[in-house]
Every structure is written in C-alpha cells, then in structure tokens.
Design a protein around this motif. Structure first.
Motif, PDB file in Angstrom:
ATOM      1  N   ASP A 153      58.656 -20.335  10.105  1.00 11.27           N
ATOM      2  CA  ASP A 153      59.380 -19.921   8.902  1.00 11.27           C
ATOM      3  C   ASP A 153      59.830 -21.179   8.172  1.00 11.27           C
ATOM      4  OD1 ASP A 153      60.760 -18.463   7.002  1.00 11.27           O
ATOM      5  OD2 ASP A 153      62.553 -18.234   8.247  1.00 11.27           O
ATOM      6  N   VAL A 154      59.179 -21.470   7.050  1.00  9.25           N
ATOM      7  CA  VAL A 154      59.457 -22.701   6.292  1.00  9.25           C
ATOM      8  C   VAL A 154      60.599 -22.429   5.315  1.00  9.25           C
ATOM      9  CG1 VAL A 154      58.510 -24.438   4.734  1.00  9.25           C
ATOM     10  CG2 VAL A 154      57.044 -23.403   6.486  1.00  9.25           C
ATOM     11  N   GLY A 155      61.632 -23.284   5.371  1.00  7.61           N
ATOM     12  CA  GLY A 155      62.830 -23.039   4.569  1.00  7.61           C
ATOM     13  C   GLY A 155      63.591 -21.864   5.131  1.00  7.61           C
ATOM     14  N   THR A 156      63.832 -21.909   6.429  1.00  5.84           N
ATOM     15  CA  THR A 156      64.387 -20.745   7.130  1.00  5.84           C
ATOM     16  C   THR A 156      65.794 -20.383   6.675  1.00  5.84           C
ATOM     17  OG1 THR A 156      64.569 -19.741   9.334  1.00  5.84           O
ATOM     18  CG2 THR A 156      65.400 -21.998   9.094  1.00  5.84           C
ATOM     19  N   LEU A 200      64.519  -8.881 -11.938  1.00  4.55           N
ATOM     20  CA  LEU A 200      63.508  -9.678 -11.255  1.00  4.55           C
ATOM     21  C   LEU A 200      62.517  -8.800 -10.498  1.00  4.55           C
ATOM     22  CD1 LEU A 200      65.851 -12.427  -9.766  1.00  4.55           C
ATOM     23  CD2 LEU A 200      64.297 -12.708 -11.701  1.00  4.55           C
ATOM     24  N   THR A 201      61.280  -9.250 -10.438  1.00 10.41           N
ATOM     25  CA  THR A 201      60.249  -8.616  -9.617  1.00 10.41           C
ATOM     26  C   THR A 201      59.937  -9.543  -8.447  1.00 10.41           C
ATOM     27  OG1 THR A 201      59.252  -7.385 -11.433  1.00 10.41           O
ATOM     28  CG2 THR A 201      57.846  -7.852  -9.544  1.00 10.41           C
ATOM     29  N   VAL A 202      59.957  -8.995  -7.246  1.00  8.79           N
ATOM     30  CA  VAL A 202      59.608  -9.757  -6.046  1.00  8.79           C
ATOM     31  C   VAL A 202      58.123  -9.544  -5.762  1.00  8.79           C
ATOM     32  CG1 VAL A 202      60.000 -10.068  -3.573  1.00  8.79           C
ATOM     33  CG2 VAL A 202      61.935  -9.587  -5.093  1.00  8.79           C
ATOM     34  N   SER A 203      57.373 -10.644  -5.677  1.00 10.65           N
ATOM     35  CA  SER A 203      55.939 -10.578  -5.393  1.00 10.65           C
ATOM     36  C   SER A 203      55.662 -11.062  -3.974  1.00 10.65           C
ATOM     37  CB  SER A 203      55.151 -11.440  -6.385  1.00 10.65           C
ATOM     38  OG  SER A 203      55.306 -10.961  -7.706  1.00 10.65           O
ATOM     39  N   ILE A 204      54.618 -10.489  -3.371  1.00 15.87           N
ATOM     40  CA  ILE A 204      54.219 -10.876  -2.018  1.00 15.87           C
ATOM     41  C   ILE A 204      52.722 -11.167  -2.036  1.00 15.87           C
ATOM     42  CG2 ILE A 204      54.066 -10.185   0.402  1.00 15.87           C
ATOM     43  CD1 ILE A 204      56.460  -8.391  -0.034  1.00 15.87           C
ATOM     44  N   TRP A 205      52.366 -12.397  -1.600  1.00 13.45           N
ATOM     45  CA  TRP A 205      50.976 -12.818  -1.544  1.00 13.45           C
ATOM     46  C   TRP A 205      50.630 -13.187  -0.102  1.00 13.45           C
ATOM     47  CZ3 TRP A 205      54.617 -15.028  -4.869  1.00 13.45           C
ATOM     48  CH2 TRP A 205      54.485 -14.731  -6.235  1.00 13.45           C
ATOM     49  N   HIS A 248      59.441 -17.651   2.443  1.00 18.47           N
ATOM     50  CA  HIS A 248      60.215 -16.546   1.878  1.00 18.47           C
ATOM     51  C   HIS A 248      61.289 -17.091   0.939  1.00 18.47           C
ATOM     52  CE1 HIS A 248      63.740 -13.734   2.079  1.00 18.47           C
ATOM     53  NE2 HIS A 248      62.798 -12.910   1.683  1.00 18.47           N
ATOM     54  N   GLN A 249      61.131 -16.816  -0.351  1.00 24.13           N
ATOM     55  CA  GLN A 249      62.079 -17.272  -1.376  1.00 24.13           C
ATOM     56  C   GLN A 249      62.357 -18.773  -1.258  1.00 24.13           C
ATOM     57  OE1 GLN A 249      62.523 -15.541  -3.785  1.00 24.13           O
ATOM     58  NE2 GLN A 249      62.815 -13.371  -3.329  1.00 24.13           N
ATOM     59  N   VAL A 250      61.277 -19.527  -1.066  1.00 25.92           N
ATOM     60  CA  VAL A 250      61.363 -20.978  -0.906  1.00 25.92           C
ATOM     61  C   VAL A 250      60.612 -21.699  -2.018  1.00 25.92           C
ATOM     62  CG1 VAL A 250      60.636 -22.909   0.577  1.00 25.92           C
ATOM     63  CG2 VAL A 250      61.629 -20.854   1.602  1.00 25.92           C
ATOM     64  N   LEU A 251      59.477 -21.138  -2.435  1.00 26.49           N
ATOM     65  CA  LEU A 251      58.590 -21.844  -3.339  1.00 26.49           C
ATOM     66  C   LEU A 251      59.250 -22.154  -4.683  1.00 26.49           C
ATOM     67  CD1 LEU A 251      55.726 -22.757  -2.667  1.00 26.49           C
ATOM     68  CD2 LEU A 251      54.859 -20.854  -4.033  1.00 26.49           C
ATOM     69  N   HIS A 252      60.206 -21.315  -5.111  1.00 27.12           N
ATOM     70  CA  HIS A 252      60.830 -21.596  -6.412  1.00 27.12           C
ATOM     71  C   HIS A 252      61.739 -22.832  -6.376  1.00 27.12           C
ATOM     72  CE1 HIS A 252      63.661 -18.355  -4.774  1.00 27.12           C
ATOM     73  NE2 HIS A 252      64.427 -19.431  -4.838  1.00 27.12           N
ATOM     74  N   TYR A 253      62.014 -23.375  -5.187  1.00 24.62           N
ATOM     75  CA  TYR A 253      62.756 -24.635  -5.084  1.00 24.62           C
ATOM     76  C   TYR A 253      61.822 -25.848  -5.096  1.00 24.62           C
ATOM     77  CZ  TYR A 253      66.805 -21.840  -3.677  1.00 24.62           C
ATOM     78  OH  TYR A 253      67.836 -20.939  -3.647  1.00 24.62           O
ATOM     79  N   GLY A 261      41.906 -18.245  10.959  1.00 19.40           N
ATOM     80  CA  GLY A 261      42.307 -16.842  10.993  1.00 19.40           C
ATOM     81  C   GLY A 261      43.800 -16.641  10.836  1.00 19.40           C
ATOM     82  N   GLY A 262      44.561 -17.747  10.801  1.00 19.16           N
ATOM     83  CA  GLY A 262      46.005 -17.655  10.617  1.00 19.16           C
ATOM     84  C   GLY A 262      46.367 -17.206   9.218  1.00 19.16           C
ATOM     85  N   ARG A 263      47.598 -16.754   9.054  1.00 14.99           N
ATOM     86  CA  ARG A 263      48.018 -16.159   7.780  1.00 14.99           C
ATOM     87  C   ARG A 263      49.254 -16.856   7.216  1.00 14.99           C
ATOM     88  NH1 ARG A 263      48.811 -10.046   9.490  1.00 14.99           N
ATOM     89  NH2 ARG A 263      49.780 -11.113  11.257  1.00 14.99           N
ATOM     90  N   LEU A 264      49.240 -17.019   5.899  1.00 19.70           N
ATOM     91  CA  LEU A 264      50.392 -17.521   5.154  1.00 19.70           C
ATOM     92  C   LEU A 264      50.909 -16.383   4.279  1.00 19.70           C
ATOM     93  CD1 LEU A 264      52.319 -19.621   3.853  1.00 19.70           C
ATOM     94  CD2 LEU A 264      50.433 -20.210   2.285  1.00 19.70           C
ATOM     95  N   LEU A 265      52.179 -16.037   4.430  1.00 22.10           N
ATOM     96  CA  LEU A 265      52.803 -15.021   3.586  1.00 22.10           C
ATOM     97  C   LEU A 265      53.811 -15.702   2.676  1.00 22.10           C
ATOM     98  CD1 LEU A 265      52.684 -11.862   3.304  1.00 22.10           C
ATOM     99  CD2 LEU A 265      54.885 -11.843   4.486  1.00 22.10           C
ATOM    100  N   VAL A 266      53.617 -15.533   1.370  1.00 23.22           N
ATOM    101  CA  VAL A 266      54.522 -16.106   0.363  1.00 23.22           C
ATOM    102  C   VAL A 266      55.266 -14.960  -0.304  1.00 23.22           C
ATOM    103  CG1 VAL A 266      54.714 -17.451  -1.752  1.00 23.22           C
ATOM    104  CG2 VAL A 266      52.996 -18.075  -0.031  1.00 23.22           C
ATOM    105  N   VAL A 267      56.585 -15.036  -0.301  1.00 21.40           N
ATOM    106  CA  VAL A 267      57.439 -14.034  -0.940  1.00 21.40           C
ATOM    107  C   VAL A 267      58.297 -14.763  -1.960  1.00 21.40           C
ATOM    108  CG1 VAL A 267      59.171 -12.242  -0.608  1.00 21.40           C
ATOM    109  CG2 VAL A 267      57.515 -12.728   1.218  1.00 21.40           C
TER     110      VAL A 267
END
Length: 296
Positions: A134-137, A278-283, A201-206, A224-230
């Motif tokens: 968890d990056v920016g936990t 605000l709209t929360v997006s998940i990629w 999770h809610q980190v990229l905007h910083y 095969g690993g996964r990155l989830l951006v919220v």
C-alpha cells in the motif's frame, strides 16, 4: 528477541519495556542484527526493529518459546508491552480526533467511504491479493481493509507521524502480519517483481510526477501482478490544491491508462463513483509477462 517477535518496536520502546538505557539496548540490538536475527530500519529520528523473516531467526524463535514458557520476567515485560500497544492506539485516536473536521470536509464532496471500499474489493475480487504493498498508506486504512485476505502486507509513507498512527490502527486490529515503513513513492524499497498487488489509494493527486509513481509501482509487481489506482476524476476545486496540498486536480481515464501502458501494464477502468462534487475513479493495471509484451 521475544518482545520483538510479539510486535515491531522502536529501540526507545524496547528500552522502556526492559527498564534499560537506550545505549545498552542499542548495543544488544546491533549484535542481534549482525547475527541475522533482527532487522533495523530508520524512520525519522527513530529506529524500529523486526524479526528477520527466515532462516536462523525462526529456529531461535522456537527455542525462545521453550526456554521462556512460564517465565515471570516475560509475563511482566508482556504487561508493559500491552501498555505500549494501548498508548499507540490512544495516539491514533487522538490524531483522528484532531484531523476529523478536515477529512470530513473532503468526504462530504464524494460518495461514502463504504461505497469506495466496496468497489475496491470488487475490483480485486477475481483472485487473491497475495503479497500487498500500500503506497502512501497514511493511517493504514487500506491495510486494515485488504490485509486480512493477504499472505503478507506492507504500507509505506513519507510521513513518520502517519506511520505512527498506522501502527496504532494495526495494533488495534491485531494485524500482526502487516508492516509499515517510511519510503517515497518514487523509490520503493521492494525488489523488482516481488509484489502481487500494489495499491495507490488517494495518493496520485499528491504526485508532481504521477507517471513516475505508476512506473515505480509497476517495477515491483510480479508478472501477472496488479496495480489498483483509486483517485478523483478531473475537477475544478482549487481549494483542494490551496488547503489540502493536492498537486493535481484529478485524472482523466486516458492519462492513467496511458501511464499504465508505458509501464508495461494492461489497464482498464473499473469504476466511476459519482456523488457530490467529486467523482472517485478506479483503474486496474495488470503486469503482462515480458515475452507477451514483446510479441504484442
């Protein structure tokens, strides 16, 4: 060794439990670290300790269990350890009380946290989380949500204050297989290909360089690993930049999916949660094997 097996401790906390001076404890810690039994990591002015995960440390742990079973000294130390746990939880609650108003103001602008967390679980439901980063936990909420289904979890953050709050939260939740570390999103301490699931999770905007943050997350993902951006969809709320240090005012799908593609990930949009201002997006991005990328 027995105390650090129970929970991750700073040298100061360990000295407090043992009733010894910090220099004396530091000397013994250094010997144990040189023997490969303890791992030290610096976090601001503090040094935290954990048990080495493999090899001799496991054998010594079993020996300690047999040697110290029923020990009155260990029982007394364990009671003092419980006081450390309780203090961490109290500090965590105090931090939340002090910052609740600001966080509540942002939350009021979008759908509820429960809806966002349900969408995160849906996005990752196809297979087990595996080993989670968890990056920016921050305060550790995502670890609290996802770690129970993982085989191991670590949260990283630049803020030592946040990490102390996260430790309190993890102690309260009894998530002993979770760790937190001080680290930067652009220089993660994990090895290449060592992580099954990375969460931003809610980190990229910083981030002043969001593509770099995604590339670094992709580096540590196993094939095969996964990155989830919220994060937020594009918006015009300049107050979030002025009052809450947001560097970017949300992200378009094309931008996030493009950064994922550049980093060797196959990305797709999982959800747009509209509510309030605000709209929360998940990629979700999946790391494809190198051979498959070359063939494409």
């Amino acid at each position: 060794m027995a105390l650090v097996r129970s929970m991750e401790l700073s040298i100061g906390e360990l000295a407090e439990v043992l009733g010894q001076s910090q220099p004396r404890v530091s000397r013994h810690v250094r010997i144990l670290a040189e023997a490969g039994l303890l791992v030290r990591h610096k976090e601001g002015a503090w040094v935290f300790l954990r048990i080495e995960g493999a090899g001799l440390a496991g054998e010594v742990g079993g020996l300690l269990d047999r040697m110290l079973d029923g020990s009155a000294a260990v029982a007394a130390d364990t009671r003092r350890l419980d006081e450390i746990r309780a203090r961490r939880v109290a500090e965590m609650r105090s931090y939340f009380d002090a910052h609740a108003e600001g966080w509540d103001g942002i939350r009021s602008m979008h759908v509820s946290d429960d809806e966002v967390e349900a969408a995160i679980l849906r996005a990752l439901a196809a297979r087990p989380v595996g080993y989670l980063l968890d990056v920016g936990t921050g305060t550790g909420r995502m670890l609290e949500l996802l770690a129970p289904g993982s085989r191991g979890a670590i949260g990283v953050d630049r803020s030592a204050d946040m990490l102390r709050v996260a430790r309190g939260k993890l102690e309260a939740a009894r998530l002993g297989h979770c760790e937190v570390r001080q680290a930067d999103m652009y220089a993660l301490p994990q090895a290449d290909g060592s992580i099954d699931t990375v969460l931003l999770h809610q980190v990229l905007h910083y981030a002043d360089n969001p593509s770099g943050a995604i590339a670094e997350a992709a580096r540590v993902l196993a094939p095969g690993g996964r990155l989830l951006v919220v994060d937020f969809a594009p918006h015009t709320l300049e107050e979030l930049r002025a009052n809450h240090a947001h560097t970017r005012l949300g992200f378009a799908d094309d931008a996030v999916l493009g950064w994922m593609r550049e980093s060797g990930l196959e990305g797709r949009v999982m959800d747009h949660l509209k509510g309030g201002t605000l709209t929360v997006s998940i990629w979700l991005g999946e790391k494809t094997p190198l051979a498959k990328r070359k063939a494409a």
